[in-house]
Design a protein around this motif. Sequence first.
Motif, PDB file in Angstrom:
ATOM      1  N   ASP A  78       0.840  -1.194   0.000  1.00  0.00           N
ATOM      2  CA  ASP A  78       0.000   0.000   0.000  1.00  0.00           C
ATOM      3  C   ASP A  78       0.881   1.252   0.000  1.00  0.00           C
ATOM      4  O   ASP A  78       1.838   1.347   0.769  1.00  0.00           O
ATOM      5  CB  ASP A  78      -0.867  -0.065   1.263  1.00  0.00           C
ATOM      6  CG  ASP A  78      -1.969   0.967   1.317  1.00  0.00           C
ATOM      7  OD1 ASP A  78      -1.858   2.020   0.662  1.00  0.00           O
ATOM      8  OD2 ASP A  78      -2.942   0.722   2.063  1.00  0.00           O
ATOM      9  N   ALA A  79       0.527   2.223  -0.828  1.00  0.00           N
ATOM     10  CA  ALA A  79       1.300   3.473  -0.863  1.00  0.00           C
ATOM     11  C   ALA A  79       1.162   4.276   0.420  1.00  0.00           C
ATOM     12  O   ALA A  79       2.023   5.097   0.734  1.00  0.00           O
ATOM     13  CB  ALA A  79       0.856   4.327  -2.055  1.00  0.00           C
ATOM     14  N   LEU A  82       4.891   1.471 -10.752  1.00  0.00           N
ATOM     15  CA  LEU A  82       5.265   2.376 -11.832  1.00  0.00           C
ATOM     16  C   LEU A  82       4.076   3.257 -12.209  1.00  0.00           C
ATOM     17  O   LEU A  82       4.209   4.474 -12.394  1.00  0.00           O
ATOM     18  CB  LEU A  82       5.744   1.583 -13.051  1.00  0.00           C
ATOM     19  CG  LEU A  82       7.118   0.907 -12.923  1.00  0.00           C
ATOM     20  CD1 LEU A  82       7.318  -0.095 -14.055  1.00  0.00           C
ATOM     21  CD2 LEU A  82       8.247   1.935 -12.928  1.00  0.00           C
ATOM     22  N   LYS A  83       2.916   2.640 -12.307  1.00  0.00           N
ATOM     23  CA  LYS A  83       1.704   3.398 -12.608  1.00  0.00           C
ATOM     24  C   LYS A  83       1.414   4.432 -11.528  1.00  0.00           C
ATOM     25  O   LYS A  83       1.106   5.596 -11.823  1.00  0.00           O
ATOM     26  CB  LYS A  83       0.505   2.448 -12.748  1.00  0.00           C
ATOM     27  CG  LYS A  83      -0.829   3.169 -12.883  1.00  0.00           C
ATOM     28  CD  LYS A  83      -1.999   2.218 -12.888  1.00  0.00           C
ATOM     29  CE  LYS A  83      -2.393   1.779 -11.497  1.00  0.00           C
ATOM     30  NZ  LYS A  83      -3.710   1.099 -11.482  1.00  0.00           N
ATOM     31  N   VAL A  84       1.498   4.019 -10.272  1.00  0.00           N
ATOM     32  CA  VAL A  84       1.153   4.911  -9.159  1.00  0.00           C
ATOM     33  C   VAL A  84       2.069   6.132  -9.127  1.00  0.00           C
ATOM     34  O   VAL A  84       1.609   7.255  -8.874  1.00  0.00           O
ATOM     35  CB  VAL A  84       1.195   4.137  -7.825  1.00  0.00           C
ATOM     36  CG1 VAL A  84       1.156   5.092  -6.637  1.00  0.00           C
ATOM     37  CG2 VAL A  84       0.018   3.165  -7.741  1.00  0.00           C
ATOM     38  N   LEU A  85       3.353   5.951  -9.376  1.00  0.00           N
ATOM     39  CA  LEU A  85       4.253   7.102  -9.422  1.00  0.00           C
ATOM     40  C   LEU A  85       3.803   8.088 -10.498  1.00  0.00           C
ATOM     41  O   LEU A  85       3.810   9.309 -10.280  1.00  0.00           O
ATOM     42  CB  LEU A  85       5.692   6.652  -9.676  1.00  0.00           C
ATOM     43  CG  LEU A  85       6.401   5.983  -8.500  1.00  0.00           C
ATOM     44  CD1 LEU A  85       7.769   5.455  -8.939  1.00  0.00           C
ATOM     45  CD2 LEU A  85       6.575   6.943  -7.321  1.00  0.00           C
ATOM     46  N   GLY A  86       3.400   7.568 -11.649  1.00  0.00           N
ATOM     47  CA  GLY A  86       2.902   8.443 -12.697  1.00  0.00           C
ATOM     48  C   GLY A  86       1.608   9.126 -12.315  1.00  0.00           C
ATOM     49  O   GLY A  86       1.416  10.325 -12.575  1.00  0.00           O
ATOM     50  N   VAL A 132       6.539   4.288  -2.443  1.00  0.00           N
ATOM     51  CA  VAL A 132       6.278   3.544  -3.674  1.00  0.00           C
ATOM     52  C   VAL A 132       7.591   3.211  -4.381  1.00  0.00           C
ATOM     53  O   VAL A 132       7.796   2.097  -4.876  1.00  0.00           O
ATOM     54  CB  VAL A 132       5.341   4.351  -4.596  1.00  0.00           C
ATOM     55  CG1 VAL A 132       5.111   3.607  -5.909  1.00  0.00           C
ATOM     56  CG2 VAL A 132       4.007   4.616  -3.911  1.00  0.00           C
ATOM     57  N   MET A 133       8.508   4.176  -4.414  1.00  0.00           N
ATOM     58  CA  MET A 133       9.804   3.937  -5.045  1.00  0.00           C
ATOM     59  C   MET A 133      10.590   2.851  -4.304  1.00  0.00           C
ATOM     60  O   MET A 133      11.277   2.035  -4.933  1.00  0.00           O
ATOM     61  CB  MET A 133      10.608   5.231  -5.104  1.00  0.00           C
ATOM     62  CG  MET A 133      11.977   5.090  -5.771  1.00  0.00           C
ATOM     63  SD  MET A 133      11.928   4.435  -7.463  1.00  0.00           S
ATOM     64  CE  MET A 133      11.463   5.921  -8.377  1.00  0.00           C
TER      65      MET A 133
END
Length: 332
Positions: A224-225, A272-276, A297-298
């Motif tokens: 989870d972020a 990767l999606k969440v960072l974007g 997230v990273m």
Amino acid sequence: MDRLQLLEHWLQAIYPDQPFTLAPASTDASFRRYFRITFPGQTLIAMDAPPQQEDCRPFLHAASVFARASIHVPDIIAQDLDQGFLLLSDLGTTTYLQALTTAPENADSLYLDAIDALIKIQCTSQKNIFPEYDRILLSRELALFPDWYVAHHLHITLTDNQKNTLTTAFDQILNNTLAQPQVFVHRDYHSRNLMVVSPNPGIIDFQDAVFGPITYDLVSLLKDAYIQWEEAQILDWTIRYWEKARRAGLPVTTDFSVFYRDFEWMGVQRHLKVLGIFARLCYRDNKPTYLQDMPAVMRYLQKTCERYHELHPLKQILDLLEDRQPETGYTF
């Protein structure tokens, strides 16, 4: 007349003789807004989804599908699709995130409840009920990383070699995720969308449900972020899910190590999606608070890419990007 006035008039037409108060209930990463309507003796939730930006029909469809699976989702009290208003039952004020932050000793019980509910959802899966989480959609999500995180957030222009490395990594990730068994996917099954209520959990924000990889929602839940757990704890909950899923007859692999690899690779796609998405929420939608969740997230991404030889080239790009993080941050 603004949206709030329209909503009040709609509610007054439904309840002409009942006084009520209206207050913000929660924020959302989309254009939707939620309000808690307090009547004498009860509360309800109103969703404001401007029709120009949002469509209430996927929410109504998913609510019906999940309710048939005996999942605790809001009841639909009233609807006006032309204006973009829904009136829902109230699942309370305590999210999993709030409960886990204030009383982490209850984590095991809460996560096992969430795993049980997830398995119920997955056990009712059928094709042609929700849109397919296909290569086109998964690829579009991956593209958010270079387009928004790299270009908009870091202001970095990738070299041709780096672009080729990303393309190769994305293809490997897609091949893995698309080979996984396909089930109903909530798509944002995490601590902000699970409510502590009886029966537990209450589930919200399911309007983007799809038919896709079996590990996706488990990744959303456990990596989870917004709240993080030790890897040993994540592994324990993943094993418990896998054991329960096998007993329920879900199409998980009989080799846990293979399942866990799929779980981790699915996490790479999601993160990767969440960072974007977090970058887009900041720079396009003026919601900068999501930037504070990027480091967690990273870290998920880097740890997973380090474990798998095929993802080492992607890890090298991530390390390079981390070295060039903006020095000036945001104050929250």
